[in-house]
Motif scaffolding. Structure first.
Motif, PDB file in Angstrom:
ATOM      1  N   ILE A 200      83.406  67.889  59.979  1.00 28.25           N
ATOM      2  CA  ILE A 200      82.726  68.535  58.855  1.00 28.25           C
ATOM      3  C   ILE A 200      82.094  69.859  59.265  1.00 28.25           C
ATOM      4  N   LYS A 201      81.948  70.716  58.259  1.00 22.45           N
ATOM      5  CA  LYS A 201      81.235  71.979  58.436  1.00 22.45           C
ATOM      6  C   LYS A 201      79.770  71.809  58.060  1.00 22.45           C
ATOM      7  N   GLU A 202      79.549  70.960  57.034  1.00 26.73           N
ATOM      8  CA  GLU A 202      78.201  70.807  56.495  1.00 26.73           C
ATOM      9  C   GLU A 202      78.140  69.564  55.633  1.00 26.73           C
ATOM     10  N   ILE A 203      76.971  68.928  55.605  1.00 28.62           N
ATOM     11  CA  ILE A 203      76.774  67.806  54.677  1.00 28.62           C
ATOM     12  C   ILE A 203      75.574  68.110  53.800  1.00 28.62           C
ATOM     13  N   ILE A 204      75.749  67.909  52.501  1.00 27.96           N
ATOM     14  CA  ILE A 204      74.670  68.132  51.538  1.00 27.96           C
ATOM     15  C   ILE A 204      74.084  66.765  51.202  1.00 27.96           C
ATOM     16  N   ASP A 205      72.776  66.633  51.397  1.00 24.19           N
ATOM     17  CA  ASP A 205      72.131  65.344  51.158  1.00 24.19           C
ATOM     18  C   ASP A 205      70.780  65.582  50.488  1.00 24.19           C
ATOM     19  N   TYR A 206      70.791  65.592  49.154  1.00 25.18           N
ATOM     20  CA  TYR A 206      69.572  65.795  48.374  1.00 25.18           C
ATOM     21  C   TYR A 206      69.239  64.540  47.578  1.00 25.18           C
ATOM     22  N   ARG A 207      69.545  63.384  48.135  1.00 23.88           N
ATOM     23  CA  ARG A 207      69.452  62.142  47.374  1.00 23.88           C
ATOM     24  C   ARG A 207      68.036  61.796  46.923  1.00 23.88           C
ATOM     25  N   GLY A 208      67.020  62.322  47.619  1.00 22.10           N
ATOM     26  CA  GLY A 208      65.639  61.996  47.233  1.00 22.10           C
ATOM     27  C   GLY A 208      65.026  62.980  46.264  1.00 22.10           C
TER      28      GLY A 208
ATOM     29  N   VAL B 209      77.392  73.179  46.323  1.00 24.15           N
ATOM     30  CA  VAL B 209      78.711  72.549  46.257  1.00 24.15           C
ATOM     31  C   VAL B 209      79.725  73.663  46.001  1.00 24.15           C
ATOM     32  N   GLU B 210      80.788  73.701  46.813  1.00 22.47           N
ATOM     33  CA  GLU B 210      81.832  74.704  46.669  1.00 22.47           C
ATOM     34  C   GLU B 210      83.167  74.012  46.381  1.00 22.47           C
ATOM     35  N   TYR B 211      84.142  74.807  45.961  1.00 19.66           N
ATOM     36  CA  TYR B 211      85.502  74.280  45.780  1.00 19.66           C
ATOM     37  C   TYR B 211      85.927  73.607  47.091  1.00 19.66           C
ATOM     38  N   GLY B 212      86.424  72.374  47.001  1.00 20.21           N
ATOM     39  CA  GLY B 212      86.874  71.661  48.186  1.00 20.21           C
ATOM     40  C   GLY B 212      85.836  70.733  48.796  1.00 20.21           C
ATOM     41  N   THR B 213      84.613  70.741  48.238  1.00 17.67           N
ATOM     42  CA  THR B 213      83.591  69.802  48.712  1.00 17.67           C
ATOM     43  C   THR B 213      83.988  68.390  48.276  1.00 17.67           C
ATOM     44  N   ILE B 214      83.793  67.420  49.174  1.00 18.21           N
ATOM     45  CA  ILE B 214      84.085  66.025  48.846  1.00 18.21           C
ATOM     46  C   ILE B 214      82.775  65.325  48.507  1.00 18.21           C
ATOM     47  N   LEU B 215      82.704  64.723  47.332  1.00 17.21           N
ATOM     48  CA  LEU B 215      81.510  63.986  46.918  1.00 17.21           C
ATOM     49  C   LEU B 215      81.746  62.503  47.157  1.00 17.21           C
TER      50      LEU B 215
ATOM     51  N   VAL C  12      74.622  70.372  40.490  1.00 20.23           N
ATOM     52  CA  VAL C  12      73.529  69.790  41.260  1.00 20.23           C
ATOM     53  C   VAL C  12      73.950  68.398  41.709  1.00 20.23           C
ATOM     54  N   LEU C  13      73.688  68.072  42.981  1.00 20.29           N
ATOM     55  CA  LEU C  13      73.906  66.705  43.459  1.00 20.29           C
ATOM     56  C   LEU C  13      72.593  65.962  43.288  1.00 20.29           C
ATOM     57  N   SER C  14      72.601  65.013  42.380  1.00 24.11           N
ATOM     58  CA  SER C  14      71.396  64.265  42.059  1.00 24.11           C
ATOM     59  C   SER C  14      71.351  62.962  42.859  1.00 24.11           C
ATOM     60  N   GLN C  15      71.059  61.866  42.207  1.00 22.39           N
ATOM     61  CA  GLN C  15      70.809  60.600  42.897  1.00 22.39           C
ATOM     62  C   GLN C  15      72.041  59.995  43.558  1.00 22.39           C
ATOM     63  N   ARG C  16      71.905  59.607  44.821  1.00 24.33           N
ATOM     64  CA  ARG C  16      72.841  58.749  45.559  1.00 24.33           C
ATOM     65  C   ARG C  16      74.222  59.374  45.783  1.00 24.33           C
ATOM     66  N   ILE C  17      74.263  60.685  46.032  1.00 22.87           N
ATOM     67  CA  ILE C  17      75.544  61.359  46.329  1.00 22.87           C
ATOM     68  C   ILE C  17      75.412  62.251  47.565  1.00 22.87           C
ATOM     69  N   PHE C  18      76.386  62.134  48.472  1.00 21.10           N
ATOM     70  CA  PHE C  18      76.533  63.081  49.578  1.00 21.10           C
ATOM     71  C   PHE C  18      77.593  64.116  49.186  1.00 21.10           C
ATOM     72  N   GLY C  19      77.409  65.344  49.634  1.00 21.16           N
ATOM     73  CA  GLY C  19      78.439  66.364  49.499  1.00 21.16           C
ATOM     74  C   GLY C  19      78.931  66.736  50.890  1.00 21.16           C
ATOM     75  N   ILE C  20      80.232  66.631  51.115  1.00 17.45           N
ATOM     76  CA  ILE C  20      80.787  66.875  52.451  1.00 17.45           C
ATOM     77  C   ILE C  20      81.718  68.085  52.415  1.00 17.45           C
ATOM     78  N   LYS C  21      81.395  69.078  53.236  1.00 17.28           N
ATOM     79  CA  LYS C  21      82.252  70.255  53.360  1.00 17.28           C
ATOM     80  C   LYS C  21      83.013  70.133  54.678  1.00 17.28           C
ATOM     81  N   ILE C  22      84.323  70.172  54.585  1.00 13.85           N
ATOM     82  CA  ILE C  22      85.184  69.964  55.742  1.00 13.85           C
ATOM     83  C   ILE C  22      85.407  71.276  56.503  1.00 13.85           C
ATOM     84  N   ASN C  23      85.439  71.175  57.822  1.00  8.94           N
ATOM     85  CA  ASN C  23      85.773  72.326  58.667  1.00  8.94           C
ATOM     86  C   ASN C  23      87.139  72.877  58.219  1.00  8.94           C
ATOM     87  N   PRO C  24      87.238  74.198  58.001  1.00 11.03           N
ATOM     88  CA  PRO C  24      88.499  74.788  57.517  1.00 11.03           C
ATOM     89  C   PRO C  24      89.710  74.523  58.415  1.00 11.03           C
TER      90      PRO C  24
END
Length: 199
Positions: free
Chosen positions: A13-21, A71-77, A97-109
């Motif tokens: 991964i390049k980045e993980i988005i975690d705003y679950r709280g 969240v960008e094009y190609g992000t995996i939720l 917006v990523l709200s409750q109980r979701i991770f956003g995963i951006k994959i290394n190109p």
């Protein structure tokens, strides 16, 4: 014979988005009647968005406070619980917006993100998730455990071919679903007209 390497999600991964709280209240704001859509776990069913009538919105100001990582094009939720382990490939430039109980995963190109998404829909990956989940009543997954999950990856050329073939199948399924929905709605209209005519 295709040679697959095995990697942890953390390695690719390049980045993980975690705003679950996060919630609007915690950010000193409230939901809006328009603006940016805020998806929660209940809106994600593998491969599609569901219960669209329950999706809430945030305005521009709140979006900027909330989504420091976008969240960008190609992000995996992927949902972390309730429901658990549902996956969606974000093939849009729409800002959400990523709200409750979701991770956003951006994959290394270096890797094909669509291939990774399709792998994450397999029973092999589901077994990884189940093995690392916690909770008896409500099954959930913490970020460190998610990042330990293993993914089998061939060389880039094979990744691209597999992803392209599966995407073509997915697109055909979506088109057929739309045709079926249209036929169903047309049938309802004709049925209502028929009922009205015999009153």
């Amino acid at each position: 014979m295709i040679d697959f390497g095995e990697y942890s999600l953390k390695e690719i991964i390049k980045e993980i988005i975690d705003y679950r709280g996060k919630t609007p209240k915690k950010l000193g704001a409230d939901w809006s009647n328009y603006g940016y859509r805020a998806l929660s776990a209940k809106n994600i069913k593998t491969g599609k968005i569901v219960q669209e009538d329950t999706i809430r919105y945030v305005d521009e100001e709140l979006y900027k406070k909330w989504m420091k990582q976008e969240v960008e094009y190609g992000t995996i939720l992927i949902t972390s619980e309730a429901p658990f382990g549902e996956v969606l490939y974000w093939d849009s430039n729409e800002k959400i917006v990523l709200s409750q109980r979701i991770f956003g995963i951006k994959i290394n190109p270096k890797y094909n993100s669509e291939y990774i998404y399709y792998y994450m829909t397999t029973s092999y990956f589901k077994a990884e998730l189940d093995a690392r989940s916690t909770g008896s009543t409500v099954t959930g997954l913490r970020q460190p455990e998610l990042l330990k999950c293993k993914i089998k990856i061939p060389n880039r050329e094979i990744q691209d071919k597999i992803a392209k073939a599966l995407k073509m199948i997915d697109d055909k399924i979506k088109i057929n679903s739309q045709i079926n929905d249209n036929l169903y709605n047309m049938g309802l209209i004709q049925y209502k007209d028929w009922i009205e005519s015999i009153k």
